[in-house]
Scaffold this active site. Structure first.
Site, mmCIF file in Angstrom:
data_model
loop_
_atom_site.group_PDB
_atom_site.id
_atom_site.type_symbol
_atom_site.label_atom_id
_atom_site.label_comp_id
_atom_site.label_asym_id
_atom_site.label_seq_id
_atom_site.Cartn_x
_atom_site.Cartn_y
_atom_site.Cartn_z
ATOM 1 N N THR A 131 1.053 -1.030 -0.096
ATOM 2 C CA THR A 131 0.132 -0.025 -0.049
ATOM 3 C C THR A 131 0.749 1.229 0.100
ATOM 4 O O THR A 131 2.056 1.310 0.712
ATOM 5 C CB THR A 131 -0.936 -0.066 1.186
ATOM 6 O OG1 THR A 131 -1.585 1.214 1.299
ATOM 7 C CG2 THR A 131 -0.006 -0.261 2.516
ATOM 8 N N ASP A 132 0.213 2.330 -0.554
ATOM 9 C CA ASP A 132 1.036 3.667 -0.447
ATOM 10 C C ASP A 132 0.949 4.225 1.032
ATOM 11 O O ASP A 132 1.877 5.089 1.249
ATOM 12 C CB ASP A 132 0.356 4.743 -1.205
ATOM 13 C CG ASP A 132 -1.137 5.051 -0.980
ATOM 14 O OD1 ASP A 132 -1.606 4.287 -0.189
ATOM 15 O OD2 ASP A 132 -1.747 5.893 -1.634
ATOM 16 N N LYS A 168 2.188 -3.262 7.449
ATOM 17 C CA LYS A 168 2.338 -3.524 5.919
ATOM 18 C C LYS A 168 3.683 -3.209 5.861
ATOM 19 O O LYS A 168 4.601 -3.672 4.861
ATOM 20 C CB LYS A 168 1.388 -2.749 5.175
ATOM 21 C CG LYS A 168 0.072 -3.101 5.150
ATOM 22 C CD LYS A 168 -0.269 -4.506 4.604
ATOM 23 C CE LYS A 168 -0.110 -4.648 3.033
ATOM 24 N NZ LYS A 168 -0.406 -6.061 2.351
HETATM 25 P P1 NAD Z 1 -9.717 -7.509 2.109
HETATM 26 O O1 NAD Z 1 -9.697 -7.143 3.705
HETATM 27 O O2 NAD Z 1 -10.731 -7.114 1.160
HETATM 28 O O3 NAD Z 1 -9.388 -8.943 1.870
HETATM 29 C C1 NAD Z 1 -8.336 -9.626 2.780
HETATM 30 C C2 NAD Z 1 -8.522 -11.022 2.341
HETATM 31 O O4 NAD Z 1 -7.438 -11.734 3.229
HETATM 32 C C3 NAD Z 1 -9.924 -11.625 2.887
HETATM 33 O O5 NAD Z 1 -10.206 -12.519 1.752
HETATM 34 C C4 NAD Z 1 -9.572 -12.433 4.061
HETATM 35 O O6 NAD Z 1 -10.243 -13.430 4.667
HETATM 36 C C5 NAD Z 1 -7.988 -12.908 3.843
HETATM 37 N N1 NAD Z 1 -7.332 -13.031 5.105
HETATM 38 C C6 NAD Z 1 -6.961 -12.278 6.229
HETATM 39 N N2 NAD Z 1 -6.366 -12.845 7.053
HETATM 40 C C7 NAD Z 1 -5.945 -14.036 6.757
HETATM 41 C C8 NAD Z 1 -5.036 -15.153 7.153
HETATM 42 N N3 NAD Z 1 -4.665 -15.040 8.375
HETATM 43 N N4 NAD Z 1 -4.842 -16.295 6.351
HETATM 44 C C9 NAD Z 1 -5.315 -16.276 4.954
HETATM 45 N N5 NAD Z 1 -6.393 -15.340 4.430
HETATM 46 C C10 NAD Z 1 -6.520 -14.102 5.097
HETATM 47 O O7 NAD Z 1 -8.399 -6.658 1.439
HETATM 48 P P2 NAD Z 1 -8.189 -6.071 0.306
HETATM 49 O O8 NAD Z 1 -8.676 -4.369 0.144
HETATM 50 O O9 NAD Z 1 -8.705 -6.729 -1.064
HETATM 51 O O10 NAD Z 1 -6.763 -5.601 0.155
HETATM 52 C C11 NAD Z 1 -5.863 -6.783 -0.390
HETATM 53 C C12 NAD Z 1 -4.456 -6.390 -0.264
HETATM 54 O O11 NAD Z 1 -4.083 -5.237 -1.098
HETATM 55 C C13 NAD Z 1 -3.967 -6.029 1.093
HETATM 56 O O12 NAD Z 1 -2.826 -6.799 1.195
HETATM 57 C C14 NAD Z 1 -3.877 -4.547 1.365
HETATM 58 O O13 NAD Z 1 -2.931 -4.280 2.176
HETATM 59 C C15 NAD Z 1 -3.476 -4.353 -0.290
HETATM 60 N N6 NAD Z 1 -4.006 -3.087 -0.562
HETATM 61 C C16 NAD Z 1 -5.299 -2.425 -0.583
HETATM 62 C C17 NAD Z 1 -5.866 -1.448 -0.947
HETATM 63 C C18 NAD Z 1 -7.270 -1.207 -0.867
HETATM 64 O O14 NAD Z 1 -7.611 0.058 -1.388
HETATM 65 N N7 NAD Z 1 -8.255 -1.849 -0.562
HETATM 66 C C19 NAD Z 1 -4.882 -0.544 -1.600
HETATM 67 C C20 NAD Z 1 -3.451 -0.983 -1.592
HETATM 68 C C21 NAD Z 1 -3.111 -2.260 -1.376
HETATM 69 O O1 DAU Z 2 -4.176 3.911 0.522
HETATM 70 C C1 DAU Z 2 -4.318 2.579 0.235
HETATM 71 C C2 DAU Z 2 -5.138 1.892 1.552
HETATM 72 O O2 DAU Z 2 -6.591 2.448 0.979
HETATM 73 C C3 DAU Z 2 -5.100 0.541 1.583
HETATM 74 O O3 DAU Z 2 -4.077 0.212 2.028
HETATM 75 C C4 DAU Z 2 -6.319 0.056 2.726
HETATM 76 O O4 DAU Z 2 -6.245 -1.249 2.948
HETATM 77 C C5 DAU Z 2 -7.492 0.500 2.541
HETATM 78 O O5 DAU Z 2 -8.483 0.409 3.545
HETATM 79 C C6 DAU Z 2 -7.621 2.202 2.314
HETATM 80 O O6 DAU Z 2 -7.116 2.893 3.432
HETATM 81 P P1 DAU Z 2 -8.064 4.212 3.705
HETATM 82 O O7 DAU Z 2 -8.116 4.515 5.246
HETATM 83 O O8 DAU Z 2 -7.580 5.373 2.932
HETATM 84 O O9 DAU Z 2 -9.380 3.840 3.352
HETATM 85 P P2 DAU Z 2 -10.870 4.146 3.907
HETATM 86 O O10 DAU Z 2 -11.968 3.750 2.910
HETATM 87 O O11 DAU Z 2 -10.909 3.421 5.495
HETATM 88 O O12 DAU Z 2 -10.975 5.609 4.090
HETATM 89 C C7 DAU Z 2 -10.689 6.468 3.198
HETATM 90 C C8 DAU Z 2 -11.043 7.911 3.692
HETATM 91 O O13 DAU Z 2 -12.354 8.242 4.034
HETATM 92 C C9 DAU Z 2 -10.046 7.985 4.727
HETATM 93 O O14 DAU Z 2 -9.549 9.355 4.484
HETATM 94 C C10 DAU Z 2 -10.939 8.108 5.935
HETATM 95 C C11 DAU Z 2 -12.350 8.420 5.525
HETATM 96 N N1 DAU Z 2 -13.607 8.034 6.027
HETATM 97 C C12 DAU Z 2 -13.553 6.436 5.969
HETATM 98 C C13 DAU Z 2 -14.382 6.005 6.718
HETATM 99 C C14 DAU Z 2 -14.873 4.589 6.647
HETATM 100 C C15 DAU Z 2 -14.411 8.607 6.415
HETATM 101 O O15 DAU Z 2 -14.373 9.918 6.337
HETATM 102 N N2 DAU Z 2 -15.645 8.286 6.827
HETATM 103 C C16 DAU Z 2 -15.761 6.778 7.161
HETATM 104 O O16 DAU Z 2 -16.798 6.047 7.660
#
Ligand code: NAD
Ligand code: DAU
Length: 427
Positions: free
Chosen positions: A203-204, A234
């Site tokens: 992640t960033d 991370k």
């Molecule tokens: P998510 O929470 O939707 O999914 C995580 C998955 O991992 C789930 O299916 C969960 O069951 C599985 N998991 C959790 N613990 C586990 C364990 N101990 N063993 C096996 N499986 C397990 O997450 P996401 O948003 O899809 O993110 C996926 C990856 O991408 C993460 O590594 C996250 O850090 C990274 N990432 C996410 C974002 C974002 O915006 N969502 C951005 C950049 C990077």
């Molecule tokens: O930047 C990458 C990351 O983006 C990933 O590594 C993480 O897994 C992913 O969850 C996400 O993190 P953020 O904290 O940026 O995402 P989130 O959707 O939780 O929140 C986005 C923005 O919105 C953040 O500034 C917090 C704000 N927010 C979030 C929630 C859930 C609110 O203002 N209200 C809310 O209820």
């Protein structure tokens, strides 16, 4: 040995046929010839008219599987992982095999993968990435060519409440994945079996927070400065991957991506939470002043980037992936409300609910990073990847998906989610 295996698989096949089959396999192996699927079927029938069709199909699948590139995807039942698996089958069809290992925590959902569950070239294994016996068994039983490591605890707010599980899954889990892959791939002289690659999805947030100055960006060279327990875990996992590359010359890449949005995202995250709440006429919680900036990327563009980095990137390199799409949280809410208004028909009772009056400023997130913005210059220059989906299109596609998957939303917002929500937003 090969003959015995063929006989075991096809006991009705006589030994002569076994030898013929082996010779045929050698003559027609993908290295020398790659016949079209229909052609291959006809040829087999001509050679072995007595072989029944079921056995023949199994044999064909088995042969194909043996030489298919095999992916081990961790966390494939989550948001990005399931989108990635759909993307990969859409792109490569039957020419790859995917094994998805997921513990199915609250964030993992097999419904996300029901379209692919019946495929011959897809296997699901329920296991914990911290369980080294389970993970090494997968490596022992399968010739894994690629690891794509998504599995993690991913929600910042949860990490502020319960940091330990983030350290366990994100740090220990990554160490187990690295160890098992290394044990399976490393040769006695310290080199690695050919064409094996591990991609760590990160992640960033590891880079910390940027000032509001619009000329500041995260580059691959930006020093790590994580603030939340999530981003610290991370960052630790990234450093472990880096240490494996430096110490063991382990064949890996790291990608650091900005905020994703799109289908199958769990509604604890901002965009699906806003869509879901707005459609139910519930408050839209905005942390702090709503001016925190995130750089939003459509999830399919992320999936494509991961594949391009793994196939075209330079090993041992880190690539930043981002949307060039910075928006304040309050802007995101406004765009969602406007888009919902455009997309809902006049006779839909939800249309009247979707108004700016729902916006509710709540207590800020502790240690809330102010601004994220990725400079995806390196991945663009070296690999030719760029974010293809404009936000206005991506958000429409996302909303449309949630319109069409009300049942999915109902299922994931059941009991545990209600408890989480009540506790999280009580202030
Ligand atoms: P998510 O929470 O939707 O999914 C995580 C998955 O991992 C789930 O299916 C969960 O069951 C599985 N998991 C959790 N613990 C586990 C364990 N101990 N063993 C096996 N499986 C397990 O997450 P996401 O948003 O899809 O993110 C996926 C990856 O991408 C993460 O590594 C996250 O850090 C990274 N990432 C996410 C974002 C974002 O915006 N969502 C951005 C950049 C990077
Ligand atoms: O930047 C990458 C990351 O983006 C990933 O590594 C993480 O897994 C992913 O969850 C996400 O993190 P953020 O904290 O940026 O995402 P989130 O959707 O939780 O929140 C986005 C923005 O919105 C953040 O500034 C917090 C704000 N927010 C979030 C929630 C859930 C609110 O203002 N209200 C809310 O209820």
């Amino acid at each position: 040995m090969q003959l015995r295996t063929a006989q075991m698989k096809f006991p009705s096949m006589n030994v002569g046929a076994g030898v013929k089959e082996r010779n045929w396999k050698i003559k027609n192996s993908s290295e020398t010839k790659a016949p079209g699927r229909k052609l291959q079927l006809r040829t087999t029938q001509m050679k072995f008219p007595s072989m029944n069709v079921g056995a023949e199909v199994k044999e064909r699948n088995w042969n194909r599987r043996k030489k298919m590139r095999t992916y081990l995807v961790t966390g494939g039942a989550g948001f990005i992982g399931s989108n990635y698996i759909h993307y990969m089958f859409g792109k490569y069809g039957d020419s790859i095999r995917i094994i998805n290992v997921d513990l199915l925590t609250y964030a993992g959902n097999l419904e996300n993968l029901k379209d692919v569950a019946g495929r011959d070239n897809y296997t699901f294994v329920k296991a914990d990435i911290c369980d080294k016996e389970a993970i090494s068994k997968i490596f022992a039983e399968n010739d894994i060519d690629r690891v794509v490591h998504f599995a993690a605890e991913s929600h910042v707010d949860r990490s502020i409440r319960e940091p330990e599980v983030f350290v366990r899954t994100n740090v220990l889990g990554t160490a187990v994945m690295l160890n098992c892959a290394r044990a399976a791939w490393e040769l006695p002289d310290g080199s690695y079996r050919e064409n094996k690659k591990f991609l760590h999805v990160s992640t960033d947030e590891v880079y910390g927070s940027l000032p509001e100055d619009e000329t500041a960006f995260f580059y691959e060279t930006t020093p790590y400065a994580p603030h939340s327990p999530y981003s610290a875990s991370k960052a630790s996992s990234d450093l472990l991957v880096k240490s494996y590359m430096d110490t063991y010359h382990f064949p890996a890449n790291i990608t650091n991506c900005s905020n994703n949005y799109g289908p199958y995202q769990f509604p604890e995250k901002f965009i699906p939470l806003v869509i879901n709440n707005a459609l139910q006429g519930e408050k839209l919680p905005v942390y702090g002043d709503g001016k925190n900036v995130r750089d939003w990327l459509y999830v399919e563009d992320h999936a494509k980037a991961i594949d391009m980095v793994q196939e075209q990137g330079r090993l041992f390199e880190t690539y930043n992936i981002g949307g060039h799409n910075e928006k304040q949280n309050i802007e995101i809410i406004q765009i969602i409300l406007e888009t919902l208004q455009e997309m809902l028909s006049d006779d839909d009772p939800r249309k009247a609910l979707v108004t700016k009056d729902l916006i509710s400023y709540v207590e800020d997130r502790k240690g809330h990073d102010r601004r994220y913005a990725i400079a995806p210059d390196k991945i663009k220059k070296e690999i030719g990847w760029y974010p293809e989906t404009m936000f206005k299109d991506g958000i429409r596609r996302t909303i449309q998906w949630y319109f069409e998957h009300e049942e999915w939303m109902k299922n994931v917002t059941g009991g545990d989610y209600q408890k989480y929500y009540a506790e999280m937003y009580k202030n």
